[in-house]
Design a protein around this motif. Sequence first.
Motif, PDB file in Angstrom:
ATOM      1  N   GLU A 283      18.339  31.682 -18.058  1.00  0.00           N
ATOM      2  CA  GLU A 283      17.990  30.539 -17.212  1.00  0.00           C
ATOM      3  C   GLU A 283      18.666  29.254 -17.662  1.00  0.00           C
ATOM      4  OE1 GLU A 283      13.765  30.429 -17.376  1.00  0.00           O
ATOM      5  OE2 GLU A 283      13.496  32.252 -16.154  1.00  0.00           O
ATOM      6  N   VAL A 284      18.893  29.099 -18.963  1.00  0.00           N
ATOM      7  CA  VAL A 284      19.474  27.852 -19.478  1.00  0.00           C
ATOM      8  C   VAL A 284      20.919  28.009 -19.936  1.00  0.00           C
ATOM      9  CG1 VAL A 284      17.239  26.881 -20.126  1.00  0.00           C
ATOM     10  CG2 VAL A 284      18.502  28.270 -21.789  1.00  0.00           C
ATOM     11  N   GLY A 285      21.482  29.196 -19.784  1.00  0.00           N
ATOM     12  CA  GLY A 285      22.887  29.398 -20.094  1.00  0.00           C
ATOM     13  C   GLY A 285      23.226  29.412 -21.567  1.00  0.00           C
ATOM     14  N   VAL A 286      22.351  30.005 -22.375  1.00  0.00           N
ATOM     15  CA  VAL A 286      22.584  30.110 -23.817  1.00  0.00           C
ATOM     16  C   VAL A 286      22.864  31.573 -24.169  1.00  0.00           C
ATOM     17  CG1 VAL A 286      21.524  29.875 -26.107  1.00  0.00           C
ATOM     18  CG2 VAL A 286      21.175  28.104 -24.370  1.00  0.00           C
ATOM     19  N   ASP A 287      23.852  31.821 -25.013  1.00  0.00           N
ATOM     20  CA  ASP A 287      24.170  33.184 -25.449  1.00  0.00           C
ATOM     21  C   ASP A 287      23.234  33.608 -26.582  1.00  0.00           C
ATOM     22  OD1 ASP A 287      26.278  33.475 -23.661  1.00  0.00           O
ATOM     23  OD2 ASP A 287      27.736  32.635 -25.065  1.00  0.00           O
ATOM     24  N   VAL A 288      22.652  34.802 -26.445  1.00  0.00           N
ATOM     25  CA  VAL A 288      21.722  35.303 -27.467  1.00  0.00           C
ATOM     26  C   VAL A 288      22.040  36.774 -27.787  1.00  0.00           C
ATOM     27  CG1 VAL A 288      19.832  33.684 -27.012  1.00  0.00           C
ATOM     28  CG2 VAL A 288      20.035  35.755 -25.625  1.00  0.00           C
ATOM     29  N   PRO A 289      23.226  37.061 -28.304  1.00  0.00           N
ATOM     30  CA  PRO A 289      23.624  38.462 -28.499  1.00  0.00           C
ATOM     31  C   PRO A 289      22.759  39.221 -29.490  1.00  0.00           C
ATOM     32  CG  PRO A 289      25.194  36.954 -29.529  1.00  0.00           C
ATOM     33  CD  PRO A 289      24.306  36.118 -28.672  1.00  0.00           C
ATOM     34  N   MET A 290      22.247  38.571 -30.526  1.00  0.00           N
ATOM     35  CA  MET A 290      21.418  39.289 -31.486  1.00  0.00           C
ATOM     36  C   MET A 290      20.086  39.708 -30.852  1.00  0.00           C
ATOM     37  SD  MET A 290      23.349  39.425 -34.150  1.00  0.00           S
ATOM     38  CE  MET A 290      24.759  39.420 -33.024  1.00  0.00           C
ATOM     39  N   ASN A 291      19.487  38.805 -30.109  1.00  0.00           N
ATOM     40  CA  ASN A 291      18.236  39.139 -29.430  1.00  0.00           C
ATOM     41  C   ASN A 291      18.465  40.157 -28.322  1.00  0.00           C
ATOM     42  OD1 ASN A 291      15.733  37.310 -30.278  1.00  0.00           O
ATOM     43  ND2 ASN A 291      17.598  36.084 -30.514  1.00  0.00           N
ATOM     44  N   GLU A 292      19.596  40.080 -27.660  1.00  0.00           N
ATOM     45  CA  GLU A 292      19.932  41.101 -26.667  1.00  0.00           C
ATOM     46  C   GLU A 292      20.043  42.474 -27.317  1.00  0.00           C
ATOM     47  OE1 GLU A 292      23.518  39.744 -24.846  1.00  0.00           O
ATOM     48  OE2 GLU A 292      22.484  38.436 -23.407  1.00  0.00           O
ATOM     49  N   ALA A 293      20.621  42.513 -28.521  1.00  0.00           N
ATOM     50  CA  ALA A 293      20.769  43.777 -29.224  1.00  0.00           C
ATOM     51  C   ALA A 293      19.402  44.373 -29.577  1.00  0.00           C
ATOM     52  CB  ALA A 293      21.613  43.594 -30.479  1.00  0.00           C
ATOM     53  N   VAL A 294      18.499  43.553 -30.107  1.00  0.00           N
ATOM     54  CA  VAL A 294      17.159  44.034 -30.419  1.00  0.00           C
ATOM     55  C   VAL A 294      16.487  44.571 -29.162  1.00  0.00           C
ATOM     56  CG1 VAL A 294      14.848  43.354 -31.163  1.00  0.00           C
ATOM     57  CG2 VAL A 294      16.851  42.510 -32.402  1.00  0.00           C
ATOM     58  N   HIS A 295      16.589  43.811 -28.084  1.00  0.00           N
ATOM     59  CA  HIS A 295      15.965  44.228 -26.837  1.00  0.00           C
ATOM     60  C   HIS A 295      16.540  45.554 -26.355  1.00  0.00           C
ATOM     61  CE1 HIS A 295      15.121  43.758 -22.366  1.00  0.00           C
ATOM     62  NE2 HIS A 295      13.932  43.738 -22.921  1.00  0.00           N
ATOM     63  N   ALA A 296      17.855  45.710 -26.446  1.00  0.00           N
ATOM     64  CA  ALA A 296      18.494  46.939 -25.995  1.00  0.00           C
ATOM     65  C   ALA A 296      18.099  48.137 -26.869  1.00  0.00           C
ATOM     66  CB  ALA A 296      20.014  46.767 -26.008  1.00  0.00           C
ATOM     67  N   ILE A 297      18.088  47.943 -28.180  1.00  0.00           N
ATOM     68  CA  ILE A 297      17.772  49.041 -29.095  1.00  0.00           C
ATOM     69  C   ILE A 297      16.343  49.537 -28.913  1.00  0.00           C
ATOM     70  CG2 ILE A 297      17.417  49.598 -31.544  1.00  0.00           C
ATOM     71  CD1 ILE A 297      19.782  47.626 -32.094  1.00  0.00           C
ATOM     72  N   LEU A 298      15.407  48.613 -28.713  1.00  0.00           N
ATOM     73  CA  LEU A 298      13.995  48.990 -28.656  1.00  0.00           C
ATOM     74  C   LEU A 298      13.486  49.253 -27.244  1.00  0.00           C
ATOM     75  CD1 LEU A 298      12.489  46.559 -31.322  1.00  0.00           C
ATOM     76  CD2 LEU A 298      13.148  48.950 -31.601  1.00  0.00           C
ATOM     77  N   SER A 299      14.269  48.915 -26.221  1.00  0.00           N
ATOM     78  CA  SER A 299      13.803  49.113 -24.841  1.00  0.00           C
ATOM     79  C   SER A 299      13.428  50.557 -24.525  1.00  0.00           C
ATOM     80  CB  SER A 299      14.854  48.613 -23.854  1.00  0.00           C
ATOM     81  OG  SER A 299      14.810  47.205 -23.748  1.00  0.00           O
ATOM     82  N   PRO A 300      14.199  51.556 -24.960  1.00  0.00           N
ATOM     83  CA  PRO A 300      13.780  52.935 -24.656  1.00  0.00           C
ATOM     84  C   PRO A 300      12.416  53.277 -25.232  1.00  0.00           C
ATOM     85  CG  PRO A 300      16.072  52.896 -25.344  1.00  0.00           C
ATOM     86  CD  PRO A 300      15.517  51.524 -25.607  1.00  0.00           C
ATOM     87  N   TRP A 301      12.114  52.754 -26.424  1.00  0.00           N
ATOM     88  CA  TRP A 301      10.801  52.984 -27.007  1.00  0.00           C
ATOM     89  C   TRP A 301       9.720  52.257 -26.218  1.00  0.00           C
ATOM     90  CZ3 TRP A 301       9.982  56.735 -30.234  1.00  0.00           C
ATOM     91  CH2 TRP A 301      11.021  57.173 -31.066  1.00  0.00           C
ATOM     92  N   ALA A 302       9.998  51.014 -25.822  1.00  0.00           N
ATOM     93  CA  ALA A 302       9.012  50.260 -25.044  1.00  0.00           C
ATOM     94  C   ALA A 302       8.732  50.945 -23.717  1.00  0.00           C
ATOM     95  CB  ALA A 302       9.505  48.835 -24.820  1.00  0.00           C
ATOM     96  N   GLU A 303       9.774  51.434 -23.081  1.00  0.00           N
ATOM     97  CA  GLU A 303       9.593  52.119 -21.798  1.00  0.00           C
ATOM     98  C   GLU A 303       8.817  53.423 -21.960  1.00  0.00           C
ATOM     99  OE1 GLU A 303      13.657  52.385 -20.643  1.00  0.00           O
ATOM    100  OE2 GLU A 303      13.803  50.218 -20.278  1.00  0.00           O
TER     101      GLU A 303
END
Length: 306
Positions: A283-303
């Motif tokens: 929404e604010v146009g900030v890059d967050v690659p480390m947080n994106e990585a955490v989200h991607a790695i753990l998303s299958p477990w969350a789902e």
Amino acid sequence: MKFAVFGAGGVGGYLGARLADAGHEVHLIARGDHLEAIRNDGLRLESVAGDTVVEVPATDDPAEVGACDAVLFCVKAYDTRSAAAELDPLLGDDTAVVSFQNGVDNERWLAEAVGDEYVCGGVAYIFSTIASPGVVEHTGGPARFVYGELDGERTDRIRRLDAALSGADGVEAVLADDVSVELWRKFVFICAQAGATATSRLPVGDIRESEPAWRFYRRLMAEVAAVARAEGVDLPDGTVDEWLAFARDLDADAYSSLHYDLEHGNRLELDALHGSVVRHAEEVGVDVPMNEAVHAILSPWAERRS
């Protein structure tokens, strides 16, 4: 004061027990085996700040409680919307609904359900969990609770809440000047601690010993701080460095609630943590690659757990 504690787990159970011991009328809203144990034997708090057992009303039906002066809303973030839909019986003309949850979106979700006028923000700094049905274990942390009206006003109701919490033994109570700053300040830390320990499956001591992992930890913090500032939150300049110093002093075997839930087969608060960072960053146009990585790695477990 008359309190309802919605979600009598590690945070809510701790606050409920301390407020009951201070002489306030406390009603616990819980479920399952935990509820039955509280009904039968009371709520037992085993705490590094002193143990107690309180006999207080407990139910899974808010209609049995009625209107309260304050509702301490302490459910997991993934239950916020469903639990918020049950709040109406607890609301009077000037009830304060105070979220003591992880994340920076819960107050907005609560307001969508009950109206802006009821909602206050809150931040809990405590290591506590349900050890067994009817038993809350507080193992560490300052038991520090920060809270305030979302607009910063010092209303009568927030002053009453402040007086009640300040008068409870075992509670470090802080009435914030700007609770939105406090929400994002904690968010900076928990996204790093949760993200690093859950993705690595290792405690903070091992992360500190690995230069790449420690750099990852710091970058997780810096990204969240950048998002907060881009949203106009007046986050102090030294926030990241202060939290790094704090993390250096943590017990080497410290993990996070996200890691605990991952290892114990529980639902994950990933969407309210790193998922939220990613959404706010877009929404604010900030890059967050480390947080994106955490989200991607753990998303299958969350789902899988959802």
